[in-house]
Design an enzyme around this catalytic site. Structure first.
Site, PDB file in Angstrom:
ATOM      1  N   SER A 243       0.869  -1.093  -0.179  1.00  0.00           N
ATOM      2  CA  SER A 243      -0.131  -0.131  -0.146  1.00  0.00           C
ATOM      3  C   SER A 243       0.407   1.587  -0.095  1.00  0.00           C
ATOM      4  O   SER A 243       2.215   0.843   0.543  1.00  0.00           O
ATOM      5  CB  SER A 243      -0.498  -0.230   1.644  1.00  0.00           C
ATOM      6  OG  SER A 243      -1.675   1.561   1.207  1.00  0.00           O
ATOM      7  N   ASP A 244       0.297   2.208  -0.480  1.00  0.00           N
ATOM      8  CA  ASP A 244       0.882   3.532  -0.609  1.00  0.00           C
ATOM      9  C   ASP A 244      -0.588   4.904  -0.621  1.00  0.00           C
ATOM     10  O   ASP A 244      -0.815   4.643  -1.274  1.00  0.00           O
ATOM     11  CB  ASP A 244       2.247   3.332  -1.722  1.00  0.00           C
ATOM     12  CG  ASP A 244       2.895   4.130  -1.404  1.00  0.00           C
ATOM     13  OD1 ASP A 244       3.223   5.075  -0.471  1.00  0.00           O
ATOM     14  OD2 ASP A 244       4.254   3.444  -1.395  1.00  0.00           O
TER      15      ASP A 244
END
Length: 69
Positions: free
Chosen positions: A68-69
């Site tokens: 995730s980012d």
């Protein structure tokens, strides 16, 4: 099957706890590389994918890796 979160973010760990499933956190340090010609959204997806891929490639069994980012 093990679930691995490929992020050191405290907020992402907190969100994963809401799913109420056991998970591990694993980070493989690597410089984030931004590619020319990608939108901000595409950059985020690519960086998250690279983090998850780095973790996945270190495992010797089937796992679910969440980047995730």
């Amino acid at each position: 099957m093990r679930i691995i979160l490929a992020s050191s973010s405290p907020r992402r760990r907190e969100l994963m706890r809401h799913v109420n499933m056991p998970f591990e956190v694993m980070i493989i340090p690597k410089e984030e590389v931004f590619k020319d010609g990608l939108t901000i959204y595409e950059q985020c997806v690519d960086v998250a994918y690279q983090k998850a891929l780095n973790v996945y490639e270190k495992e010797d069994e089937d796992v679910i890796v969440i980047g995730s980012d």
